[in-house]
Design a protein around this motif. Sequence first.
Motif, PDB file in Angstrom:
ATOM      1  N   PRO A  89     -13.754  -6.790  -9.853  1.00 29.92           N
ATOM      2  CA  PRO A  89     -15.061  -6.606  -9.213  1.00 29.92           C
ATOM      3  C   PRO A  89     -16.273  -6.365 -10.343  1.00 29.92           C
ATOM      4  N   LEU A 142     -12.749 -13.136  -6.674  1.00 31.29           N
ATOM      5  CA  LEU A 142     -12.815 -12.157  -6.416  1.00 31.29           C
ATOM      6  C   LEU A 142     -12.106 -11.577  -5.502  1.00 31.29           C
ATOM      7  N   ARG A 143     -12.087 -12.328  -4.127  1.00 32.91           N
ATOM      8  CA  ARG A 143     -11.160 -11.847  -2.920  1.00 32.91           C
ATOM      9  C   ARG A 143      -9.782 -11.812  -3.500  1.00 32.91           C
ATOM     10  N   GLU A 144      -9.389 -12.867  -4.384  1.00 30.45           N
ATOM     11  CA  GLU A 144      -7.817 -13.214  -4.531  1.00 30.45           C
ATOM     12  C   GLU A 144      -7.667 -12.325  -5.741  1.00 30.45           C
ATOM     13  N   LYS A 184     -16.776 -15.710  -5.529  1.00 35.30           N
ATOM     14  CA  LYS A 184     -16.607 -15.011  -4.511  1.00 35.30           C
ATOM     15  C   LYS A 184     -15.019 -14.996  -4.057  1.00 35.30           C
ATOM     16  N   TYR A 185     -14.394 -16.380  -4.125  1.00 33.37           N
ATOM     17  CA  TYR A 185     -13.010 -16.363  -3.725  1.00 33.37           C
ATOM     18  C   TYR A 185     -12.132 -15.894  -4.826  1.00 33.37           C
TER      19      TYR A 185
END
Length: 218
Positions: free
Chosen positions: A28, A21-23, A18-19
């Motif tokens: 996605p 993906l956020r970065e 998830k980290y």
Amino acid sequence: MRLAELSARSGVSTATIKYYLREGLLHPGRRITATQAEYDEEHLRRLRLVRALIQVGRIPVNSAREVLAALQDQDLDRNKRLGTAVWALPHGPAPDEGDPATEAARHTADALLDRLGWSYGATPGPSGEPASPAYGMLVTAITALSRLGYPCAVEDLEPYGRAMERIAVTDLDLVERYETPDEQVEAAVALTVLYEPVLLSLRRLAEAEESRRRLGGK
């Protein structure tokens, strides 16, 4: 596959995925509900590459993002893509430009590379690329050897360079076993990092064998 399966197959925790993906290090997944997404084999390959860069290579997230951008840049050839990844790896201290011995060490390094016929990485490239950090490491090492009075003339260092030429052929042969650009970059980073302890241990074992051969003993 769902996130849990992606985590299980990659060996990367869901929180870390998830980290990433956020970065923006991992693109996605395909949204299937408001809270769930689906991932495919491309995500798995990219996740393995990101893990090699950050967890194995200890490359900072910002640098990893630059490596991934270079990988996707179709204007760059394979050499540039691999070089971008390996150059992003952590390196030793840069030369101390305030040390009078540094300039003499740089002359020795340049003469050594000239003797070896190596023209890549010692100076900034034609498009403004910086010199290789490995070149800076070489200058720093020669400076330390010189200051302590140990052999570090071109003639002393050339045999090591010749040995590294043979190792470089083996390294690239291993990298080229992988088919896709992502896999090759992942392999270049992982093998550079993971094989360095192999090289160090084999060198020490070889020295022990040679010492026993020359000096006797059991």
